[in-house]
Design a protein around this motif. Structure first.
Motif, PDB file in Angstrom:
ATOM      1  N   ARG A 272       0.816  -1.215   0.000  1.00  0.00           N
ATOM      2  CA  ARG A 272       0.000   0.000   0.000  1.00  0.00           C
ATOM      3  C   ARG A 272       0.849   1.264   0.000  1.00  0.00           C
ATOM      4  N   GLY A 273       2.144   1.087   0.185  1.00  0.00           N
ATOM      5  CA  GLY A 273       3.037   2.235   0.202  1.00  0.00           C
ATOM      6  C   GLY A 273       4.239   1.963   1.085  1.00  0.00           C
ATOM      7  N   TYR A 274       5.043   2.974   1.272  1.00  0.00           N
ATOM      8  CA  TYR A 274       6.286   2.823   2.033  1.00  0.00           C
ATOM      9  C   TYR A 274       6.213   3.617   3.336  1.00  0.00           C
ATOM     10  N   LEU A 275       6.747   2.981   4.387  1.00  0.00           N
ATOM     11  CA  LEU A 275       6.752   3.597   5.711  1.00  0.00           C
ATOM     12  C   LEU A 275       8.175   3.895   6.144  1.00  0.00           C
ATOM     13  N   ARG A 276       8.473   5.194   6.329  1.00  0.00           N
ATOM     14  CA  ARG A 276       9.749   5.620   6.899  1.00  0.00           C
ATOM     15  C   ARG A 276       9.512   6.096   8.322  1.00  0.00           C
ATOM     16  N   VAL A 277      10.457   5.801   9.206  1.00  0.00           N
ATOM     17  CA  VAL A 277      10.360   6.287  10.586  1.00  0.00           C
ATOM     18  C   VAL A 277      11.723   6.784  11.040  1.00  0.00           C
ATOM     19  N   ARG A 278      11.713   7.773  11.932  1.00  0.00           N
ATOM     20  CA  ARG A 278      12.948   8.233  12.567  1.00  0.00           C
ATOM     21  C   ARG A 278      12.824   7.934  14.054  1.00  0.00           C
TER      22      ARG A 278
ATOM     23  N   LEU B 222       5.570  -3.433  13.503  1.00  0.00           N
ATOM     24  CA  LEU B 222       4.146  -3.704  13.720  1.00  0.00           C
ATOM     25  C   LEU B 222       3.269  -2.724  12.951  1.00  0.00           C
ATOM     26  N   ALA B 223       3.664  -1.441  12.922  1.00  0.00           N
ATOM     27  CA  ALA B 223       2.886  -0.447  12.188  1.00  0.00           C
ATOM     28  C   ALA B 223       2.828  -0.781  10.702  1.00  0.00           C
ATOM     29  N   ALA B 224       3.958  -1.235  10.151  1.00  0.00           N
ATOM     30  CA  ALA B 224       3.986  -1.616   8.734  1.00  0.00           C
ATOM     31  C   ALA B 224       3.069  -2.808   8.477  1.00  0.00           C
ATOM     32  N   ARG B 225       3.070  -3.756   9.399  1.00  0.00           N
ATOM     33  CA  ARG B 225       2.200  -4.927   9.267  1.00  0.00           C
ATOM     34  C   ARG B 225       0.728  -4.500   9.311  1.00  0.00           C
TER      35      ARG B 225
ATOM     36  N   SER C 159      -6.107   2.384  15.305  1.00  0.00           N
ATOM     37  CA  SER C 159      -7.028   3.095  14.416  1.00  0.00           C
ATOM     38  C   SER C 159      -6.386   4.302  13.763  1.00  0.00           C
ATOM     39  N   TRP C 160      -5.408   4.937  14.413  1.00  0.00           N
ATOM     40  CA  TRP C 160      -4.735   6.097  13.799  1.00  0.00           C
ATOM     41  C   TRP C 160      -3.947   5.660  12.574  1.00  0.00           C
ATOM     42  N   TYR C 161      -3.340   4.475  12.671  1.00  0.00           N
ATOM     43  CA  TYR C 161      -2.537   3.975  11.553  1.00  0.00           C
ATOM     44  C   TYR C 161      -3.420   3.488  10.404  1.00  0.00           C
ATOM     45  N   THR C 162      -4.584   2.940  10.708  1.00  0.00           N
ATOM     46  CA  THR C 162      -5.458   2.428   9.656  1.00  0.00           C
ATOM     47  C   THR C 162      -6.348   3.506   9.049  1.00  0.00           C
ATOM     48  N   THR C 163      -6.315   4.703   9.588  1.00  0.00           N
ATOM     49  CA  THR C 163      -7.121   5.808   9.035  1.00  0.00           C
ATOM     50  C   THR C 163      -6.213   6.937   8.561  1.00  0.00           C
ATOM     51  N   GLU C 164      -5.827   7.822   9.468  1.00  0.00           N
ATOM     52  CA  GLU C 164      -5.069   9.015   9.087  1.00  0.00           C
ATOM     53  C   GLU C 164      -3.757   8.686   8.394  1.00  0.00           C
ATOM     54  N   ALA C 165      -2.953   7.808   8.991  1.00  0.00           N
ATOM     55  CA  ALA C 165      -1.647   7.471   8.408  1.00  0.00           C
ATOM     56  C   ALA C 165      -1.807   6.757   7.071  1.00  0.00           C
ATOM     57  N   LEU C 166      -2.740   5.812   7.007  1.00  0.00           N
ATOM     58  CA  LEU C 166      -2.944   5.044   5.775  1.00  0.00           C
ATOM     59  C   LEU C 166      -3.481   5.918   4.652  1.00  0.00           C
ATOM     60  N   GLU C 167      -4.362   6.864   4.985  1.00  0.00           N
ATOM     61  CA  GLU C 167      -4.890   7.772   3.959  1.00  0.00           C
ATOM     62  C   GLU C 167      -3.783   8.588   3.314  1.00  0.00           C
ATOM     63  N   LYS C 168      -2.855   9.093   4.128  1.00  0.00           N
ATOM     64  CA  LYS C 168      -1.730   9.868   3.597  1.00  0.00           C
ATOM     65  C   LYS C 168      -0.787   8.982   2.789  1.00  0.00           C
TER      66      LYS C 168
END
Length: 431
Positions: free
Chosen positions: A90-96, A113-116, A188-197
């Motif tokens: 669904r896209g790429y996840l970068r974290v610092r 876990l967030a990527a999963r 829910s934040w990751y499956t809504t706001e973060a995923l939408e972006k």
């Protein structure tokens, strides 16, 4: 954790202001520990016999052995249907990952876990170099990258960098959209706001990424994934492992040894507000550091200690160990917070943190040693011990060691126990 009799996969673990004060603290630690050692040599030692059932005695010989597992053994393998990551991302996840090495370690677990959760491809996590220790080693310099990617291949897809894409015959870079996750964000934040972006931009960049995913998640498989990352995938580079093992071999050549994490460092002391034991000049430095980095409220040392918010001082460590029955022949390794220290503490016969709230180093190790085979941990009940130490400072020395033993006999020495919030998930993952 799971009961015996179930199959499990098992892999081998593998410039701040006030530098003068920091140096003085380190020197003070070693001086006081030397005094404590001499105190152990010339003072009466409380000994315990193997067969004694007296409630005021601690069987020191038994502490050198692994704790009673209670029929439990480590297991982080999936126990339900756990499909491999889909071919289409669904896209790429970068974290610092900010903070020190061990805070970053926990953040890496959360990033996987967030990527999963989002069915995203994880870009190898970035480790912040602008922390207290100013360590710019990066992920490649600390962890075995190939092992990390391969060991998690059935959980999440991981790449070292976001690949370029070709569009209309041209090569184009994907620019990650930057987001600041809320602290302890729910799924829910990751499956809504973060995923939408992520769907909108193709990649997102979460920064800072420390404590940005809630520990309390009502999904055992997600928690097991965190364990797989922490205790299997995050293996230090070979040269770090080799150095750590050589130190342990030298310590073991003379017998058993204990590793102690004093956490008697400027950032922790400023955070805890433990100022009264220092000179006025040192207090000024600590208070300035606290004002700049932490909450502004301040309590005197005795008040903070009374509620369990201050680490044990080096002198208190010596008094505690003597009261428990350890003597001057006890070999000790004093740990700071680098990767080598982590491995030596993991492999030590006994590990003792003097402060585990908050201490990512201690929290990770307490759980890792439990997972590694219920190795003995001595966790001082700082709040329970405070009255005994305060009375001793006021000249009431009679009954001090008896009082210390009564408190410590109520603690857990490395065996499994039910985790009670807000205890860290990584300290005790027996949910």
């Amino acid at each position: 954790m799971r009961r015996l009799g179930h199959h499990r996969q098992h892999g081998k673990q593998g410039g701040v202001g006030g530098r003068g004060l920091l140096l003085k603290l380190l020197i003070a630690v070693f001086v006081v520990l030397l005094i404590c050692t001499l105190s152990l040599l010339f003072s009466a030692t409380i000994t315990a016999t193997n067969g004694s059932n007296a409630p005021s005695e601690i069987n020191v010989e038994k502490l050198w052995e692994s704790a009673n597992s209670g029929g439990w053994r480590p297991s982080s393998s999936p126990r339900t249907d756990w499909p491999s990551p889909p071919k289409e991302t669904r896209g790429y996840l970068r974290v610092r990952c900010n903070g020190g090495l061990n805070q970053q370690r926990s953040a890496i677990c959360n990033a996987v876990l967030a990527a999963r959760i989002m069915n995203a491809t994880l870009v190898l996590p970035e480790l912040d170099a602008n922390s207290f220790w100013h360590d710019d080693s990066g992920f490649h310099g600390i962890y075995d990258v190939e092992h990390f990617i391969q060991s998690l291949r059935f959980d999440v897809r991981i790449v070292e960098r976001i690949p370029e894409i070709r569009k209309n015959g041209k090569t184009k870079k994907i620019k990650a959209f930057q987001l600041r996750p809320p602290r302890d964000a729910p799924i829910s934040w990751y499956t809504t706001e973060a995923l939408e972006k992520m769907k909108e931009h193709g990649a997102i960049y979460l920064t800072p990424f420390s404590h940005r995913l809630a520990e309390e998640i009502d999904n055992p498989e997600y928690q097991r994934l965190r364990c797989r990352v922490n205790y299997h995938a995050l293996r230090f580079k070979p040269h770090i492992m080799k150095l750590s093992e050589s130190i342990v071999d030298k310590l073991r050549s003379q017998g058993r040894f204990m590793a102690i994490h004093l956490r008697f460092e400027m950032d922790m002391l400023a955070f805890a507000g433990c100022f009264d034991i220092f000179s006025p000049a040192e207090q000024k430095i600590l208070k300035k550091y606290r004002m700049e980095n932490f909450a502004k409220k301040t309590l005197i040392y005795k008040e903070r200690r009374a509620i369990g918010k201050c680490p044990l001082t080096p002198e208190e460590v010596g008094l505690l160990l003597r009261a428990m029955g350890f003597n001057n022949s006890t070999r000790m390794y004093l740990a700071a917070g680098s990767a080598v220290d982590y491995m030596v503490c993991l492999l030590a016969d006994i590990f003792m943190p003097t402060y585990d709230g908050p201490s990512n180093f201690a929290n990770n190790l307490l759980g890792h040693r439990l997972y590694y085979g219920f190795r003995t941990n001595i966790r001082p009940d700082r709040k329970g011990l405070a009255p005994a130490f305060t009375a001793r400072e006021e000249g009431q020395t009679a009954g001090f060691e008896e009082a210390v033993r009564r408190v410590m006999l109520k603690t857990n020495f490395g065996g499994p126990h039910k985790r009670i919030s807000p205890e860290s998930f990584y300290t005790e993952f027996l949910a």
